[in-house]
Every structure is written in C-alpha cells, then in structure tokens.
Write a protein that holds these residues in place. Structure first.
Motif, PDB file in Angstrom:
ATOM      1  N   VAL A 117      21.400  40.420  35.974  1.00  0.00           N
ATOM      2  CA  VAL A 117      22.628  40.009  36.652  1.00  0.00           C
ATOM      3  C   VAL A 117      23.751  41.015  36.385  1.00  0.00           C
ATOM      4  O   VAL A 117      24.581  41.269  37.257  1.00  0.00           O
ATOM      5  N   ASP A 118      23.801  41.578  35.169  1.00  0.00           N
ATOM      6  CA  ASP A 118      24.672  42.710  34.838  1.00  0.00           C
ATOM      7  C   ASP A 118      26.070  42.569  35.446  1.00  0.00           C
ATOM      8  O   ASP A 118      26.497  43.367  36.272  1.00  0.00           O
ATOM      9  N   GLU A 119      26.819  41.563  35.009  1.00  0.00           N
ATOM     10  CA  GLU A 119      28.142  41.311  35.561  1.00  0.00           C
ATOM     11  C   GLU A 119      29.112  42.461  35.273  1.00  0.00           C
ATOM     12  O   GLU A 119      29.166  42.976  34.155  1.00  0.00           O
ATOM     13  N   GLN A 120      29.855  42.860  36.279  1.00  0.00           N
ATOM     14  CA  GLN A 120      30.899  43.864  36.147  1.00  0.00           C
ATOM     15  C   GLN A 120      32.239  43.192  36.433  1.00  0.00           C
ATOM     16  O   GLN A 120      32.381  42.485  37.433  1.00  0.00           O
ATOM     17  N   VAL A 121      33.229  43.389  35.544  1.00  0.00           N
ATOM     18  CA  VAL A 121      34.494  42.659  35.635  1.00  0.00           C
ATOM     19  C   VAL A 121      35.667  43.626  35.700  1.00  0.00           C
ATOM     20  O   VAL A 121      35.697  44.642  35.002  1.00  0.00           O
ATOM     21  N   LEU A 122      36.647  43.306  36.543  1.00  0.00           N
ATOM     22  CA  LEU A 122      37.881  44.084  36.603  1.00  0.00           C
ATOM     23  C   LEU A 122      39.010  43.182  37.071  1.00  0.00           C
ATOM     24  O   LEU A 122      38.782  42.115  37.638  1.00  0.00           O
ATOM     25  N   LEU A 123      40.247  43.623  36.834  1.00  0.00           N
ATOM     26  CA  LEU A 123      41.415  42.866  37.268  1.00  0.00           C
ATOM     27  C   LEU A 123      41.703  43.147  38.735  1.00  0.00           C
ATOM     28  O   LEU A 123      41.525  44.271  39.210  1.00  0.00           O
ATOM     29  N   LEU A 124      42.156  42.122  39.457  1.00  0.00           N
ATOM     30  CA  LEU A 124      42.597  42.306  40.832  1.00  0.00           C
ATOM     31  C   LEU A 124      44.021  42.830  40.821  1.00  0.00           C
ATOM     32  O   LEU A 124      44.880  42.331  40.081  1.00  0.00           O
ATOM     33  N   ASN A 125      44.297  43.821  41.632  1.00  0.00           N
ATOM     34  CA  ASN A 125      45.627  44.412  41.677  1.00  0.00           C
ATOM     35  C   ASN A 125      46.671  43.403  42.115  1.00  0.00           C
ATOM     36  O   ASN A 125      46.395  42.478  42.896  1.00  0.00           O
ATOM     37  N   ALA A 126      47.886  43.594  41.620  1.00  0.00           N
ATOM     38  CA  ALA A 126      48.989  42.730  42.007  1.00  0.00           C
ATOM     39  C   ALA A 126      49.318  42.950  43.480  1.00  0.00           C
ATOM     40  O   ALA A 126      49.061  44.021  44.044  1.00  0.00           O
ATOM     41  N   THR A 127      49.872  41.928  44.111  1.00  0.00           N
ATOM     42  CA  THR A 127      50.219  42.025  45.532  1.00  0.00           C
ATOM     43  C   THR A 127      51.465  42.868  45.746  1.00  0.00           C
ATOM     44  O   THR A 127      51.725  43.311  46.858  1.00  0.00           O
ATOM     45  N   GLU A 128      52.235  43.096  44.707  1.00  0.00           N
ATOM     46  CA  GLU A 128      53.435  43.921  44.826  1.00  0.00           C
ATOM     47  C   GLU A 128      53.568  44.796  43.598  1.00  0.00           C
ATOM     48  O   GLU A 128      53.037  44.494  42.528  1.00  0.00           O
ATOM     49  N   ALA A 129      54.249  45.908  43.754  1.00  0.00           N
ATOM     50  CA  ALA A 129      54.393  46.880  42.667  1.00  0.00           C
ATOM     51  C   ALA A 129      55.062  46.234  41.461  1.00  0.00           C
ATOM     52  O   ALA A 129      56.067  45.533  41.580  1.00  0.00           O
ATOM     53  N   GLY A 130      54.489  46.476  40.292  1.00  0.00           N
ATOM     54  CA  GLY A 130      55.063  45.961  39.055  1.00  0.00           C
ATOM     55  C   GLY A 130      54.770  44.508  38.788  1.00  0.00           C
ATOM     56  O   GLY A 130      55.212  43.955  37.786  1.00  0.00           O
ATOM     57  N   GLY A 131      54.016  43.856  39.675  1.00  0.00           N
ATOM     58  CA  GLY A 131      53.714  42.446  39.492  1.00  0.00           C
ATOM     59  C   GLY A 131      52.528  42.227  38.572  1.00  0.00           C
ATOM     60  O   GLY A 131      51.856  43.171  38.150  1.00  0.00           O
ATOM     61  N   LYS A 132      52.264  40.955  38.277  1.00  0.00           N
ATOM     62  CA  LYS A 132      51.129  40.609  37.423  1.00  0.00           C
ATOM     63  C   LYS A 132      49.833  40.708  38.220  1.00  0.00           C
ATOM     64  O   LYS A 132      49.833  40.566  39.441  1.00  0.00           O
ATOM     65  N   PRO A 133      48.703  40.945  37.536  1.00  0.00           N
ATOM     66  CA  PRO A 133      47.410  40.915  38.232  1.00  0.00           C
ATOM     67  C   PRO A 133      47.231  39.562  38.924  1.00  0.00           C
ATOM     68  O   PRO A 133      47.609  38.527  38.383  1.00  0.00           O
ATOM     69  N   ARG A 134      46.667  39.580  40.128  1.00  0.00           N
ATOM     70  CA  ARG A 134      46.540  38.326  40.863  1.00  0.00           C
ATOM     71  C   ARG A 134      45.240  37.597  40.583  1.00  0.00           C
ATOM     72  O   ARG A 134      44.967  36.554  41.183  1.00  0.00           O
ATOM     73  N   GLY A 135      44.442  38.148  39.650  1.00  0.00           N
ATOM     74  CA  GLY A 135      43.206  37.471  39.299  1.00  0.00           C
ATOM     75  C   GLY A 135      42.181  38.408  38.699  1.00  0.00           C
ATOM     76  O   GLY A 135      42.505  39.515  38.258  1.00  0.00           O
ATOM     77  N   VAL A 136      40.933  37.944  38.698  1.00  0.00           N
ATOM     78  CA  VAL A 136      39.826  38.685  38.100  1.00  0.00           C
ATOM     79  C   VAL A 136      38.675  38.751  39.091  1.00  0.00           C
ATOM     80  O   VAL A 136      38.328  37.734  39.714  1.00  0.00           O
ATOM     81  N   ARG A 137      38.085  39.927  39.253  1.00  0.00           N
ATOM     82  CA  ARG A 137      36.918  40.098  40.124  1.00  0.00           C
ATOM     83  C   ARG A 137      35.669  40.262  39.269  1.00  0.00           C
ATOM     84  O   ARG A 137      35.656  41.056  38.332  1.00  0.00           O
ATOM     85  N   VAL A 138      34.613  39.514  39.614  1.00  0.00           N
ATOM     86  CA  VAL A 138      33.336  39.613  38.906  1.00  0.00           C
ATOM     87  C   VAL A 138      32.244  39.946  39.916  1.00  0.00           C
ATOM     88  O   VAL A 138      32.104  39.263  40.936  1.00  0.00           O
ATOM     89  N   GLU A 139      31.486  41.002  39.629  1.00  0.00           N
ATOM     90  CA  GLU A 139      30.350  41.379  40.460  1.00  0.00           C
ATOM     91  C   GLU A 139      29.070  40.910  39.776  1.00  0.00           C
ATOM     92  O   GLU A 139      28.808  41.263  38.633  1.00  0.00           O
ATOM     93  N   PHE A 140      28.298  40.105  40.488  1.00  0.00           N
ATOM     94  CA  PHE A 140      27.022  39.607  39.980  1.00  0.00           C
ATOM     95  C   PHE A 140      25.901  40.369  40.692  1.00  0.00           C
ATOM     96  O   PHE A 140      25.827  40.361  41.925  1.00  0.00           O
ATOM     97  N   ASN A 141      25.030  41.001  39.926  1.00  0.00           N
ATOM     98  CA  ASN A 141      23.942  41.799  40.491  1.00  0.00           C
ATOM     99  C   ASN A 141      22.594  41.132  40.225  1.00  0.00           C
ATOM    100  O   ASN A 141      22.521  39.988  39.826  1.00  0.00           O
ATOM    101  N   GLY A 142      21.529  41.891  40.449  1.00  0.00           N
ATOM    102  CA  GLY A 142      20.195  41.413  40.122  1.00  0.00           C
ATOM    103  C   GLY A 142      19.459  40.704  41.231  1.00  0.00           C
ATOM    104  O   GLY A 142      18.368  40.177  41.015  1.00  0.00           O
TER     105      GLY A 142
END
Length: 280
Positions: A117-142
């Motif tokens: 499954v080898d999950e890969q995780v990264l933060l979702l970019n903010a919708t506006e400059a200088g804002g907080k991350p808008r969430g988390v992206r997880v890629e499920f493989n396998g």
C-alpha cells in the motif's frame, strides 16, 4: 568507574533512528505537527454513477484509511476485493426494471498479491498566500493490475472545523481516470474532517507552537551545557589532571546548572499560574 569510550556511543545511533521511523498508521507528522486520523478508521463508502444506456452504472468505492477492509462473511468471496485491500471498487449495472448485477471488482489499493500500500503523505497547499495548510493528502498504492493498469487512490483530507468526518456523507467522489504522469488509473476522493485542521493537530495552534519553540531553546541550552561538562570531566578523569586547579571552575559550573534549572522552574510556574508564557 570505567567510562564508555566515545566510539561506543555511535553504535546506538542506528537503533535510535530505526525507532523514530514510523509508518502511516492513520497519522502523520507534517511541519512538526501530528495529524491523527484514527477516529476515521473502519469501512466507509461513497457511490459514483454514470449513464450506460440501457443501464445505469453504479460504483461503490469503499475505503478504510487505517487498515485493510474486513470481508463480509455473507457475501461470496469472488464478489469482494482480496485480502489486504484498503480501497475497493464494486461496479454494478442496474437495468430499467431496477435489477442489478455485479460487473467488476476493482482492488484500487492495499497490500495485495505482493504489492504494498506504501502510503505517501503531504500537506495540501493553502488556498491563499501565507495561509494555513488546507489539509492532508494521502496516496494509497498497491492496487492490482486491473484491466491492464496499475491502480492508486488519492485521498484529500480537507479541513472542515464543523465536520468530524466519521460519517460517509463527509466523503465526495472526485474522479476515477488514467493519470499520464503516474502511469496509473487513479481514484480521487475528498474527505472533509476537522482532524485535517491545523488547530486539531497535536501540538497545533498558535499557543502550542510558541510553547514548543520556547521549550526547544532550553532543551538545546541544556544539551550544550551537559555535553560541555561531560567532556570536561572525561578529560579530567582520562588524562589524570589534578583537580585542585579546577575546583573554582567546577564550583562555577555547579552554580550555572543550579541557576539554569531555577530559571526553567520559574518559567514553568509562571505558565501554570497565569495560563500564558513568561518572558525569559
């Protein structure tokens, strides 16, 4: 007392590194904050539909972000995804009379037939400059080679402070299509949940960030002082230096250590009494 030689200490480093390395486990550390999605564990489903005259094609996409999906004992194994599947698609065709039949079983992601499954995780970019991350992206493989294509599931856990995310209504089907860049058939889902918000991450929020940075300074200062004192004592013992000329220095070091811990105690006491952060 025989002190350990310095090169022995390096033998401990690989073991420490191995302990700190962790898998997805339904949580992730990003930018120093821990996002915990364990409350979303268990099977969840979302349905996508397309018109395929004279029938309608319904695909039920099932996912457990934390563990393999459990088999239904009352359903034929051939009508379910194989063991180890985290994300599964069941394609059914429904005719004008309302009768349906299972057409396809798609193992999208998981530990399946030697795949990982080898999950890969990264933060979702903010919708506006200088804002907080808008969430988390997880890629499920396998995913198995289905219809000639490898499979992958990409799930965007999007911050929504008013939604727990534990109900299936929080999940939205986005697309299921071929990705030229990934060379895979990719299922995309969006999952709204407050667990993807910075404020709900462990150590999250402005106050916690300040507290963490504040204590980090004392930690590094203590490490530097401790290592300096240790190196000095090792030189004294191993090289057989006469301690008499160094008594004043030892006394001064004792005073500095005592003063250091006194400042730390005052800082912590100030926090508990006022609920804020005292200046240092």
């Amino acid at each position: 007392m025989r002190l350990p030689r310095p090169h022995h200490l390096f033998l401990l480093l690989p073991a420490a590194a191995a302990v700190s390395a962790t898998s997805w486990g339904c949580q992730t550390v990003q930018s120093g904050l821990t996002y915990d999605f364990k409350s979303l564990g268990g099977a969840h489903s979302v349905v996508s539909s397309i018109s395929t005259p004279p029938t309608i094609q319904n695909t039920t996409w099932s996912i457990d972000p934390c563990a393999p999906l459990q088999k239904n004992k009352d359903t034929d194994a051939k009508e379910q995804c194989p063991d180890g599947t985290y994300v599964c698609g069941l394609v059914r065709h429904i005719d004008t009379a309302g009768k349906s039949f299972l057409a396809e079983v798609i193992p999208v992601a998981g530990d399946i037939d030697g795949h990982a499954v080898d999950e890969q995780v990264l933060l979702l970019n903010a919708t506006e400059a200088g804002g907080k991350p808008r969430g988390v992206r997880v890629e499920f493989n396998g995913g198995n080679n289905f219809a000639g294509h490898e499979q992958r599931a990409v799930v965007d856990f999007v911050c929504d402070k008013d939604v727990t995310g534990e109900a299936d209504e929080a999940i939205t089907f986005v697309s299921y299509e071929w990705s030229e860049s990934a060379k895979k058939q990719v299922l995309r889902l969006e999952w709204k949940t407050k667990m993807a918000c910075v404020e709900n991450a462990k150590g999250g929020g402005k106050g916690e960030e300040k507290k963490s940075a504040h204590w980090g300074f004392f930690t590094w200062l203590f490490i530097i002082v401790f290592l300096g004192a240790a190196a000095y004592l090792i030189c004294v013992v191993w090289l057989g230096w006469d301690l008499r000329p160094h008594r004043d220095m030892i006394g001064e070091m004792s005073y500095l250590v005592k003063d250091f811990f006194g400042r730390v105690g005052s800082t912590l006491q100030g926090r508990s009494s006022r609920g804020g952060y005292s200046a240092v």
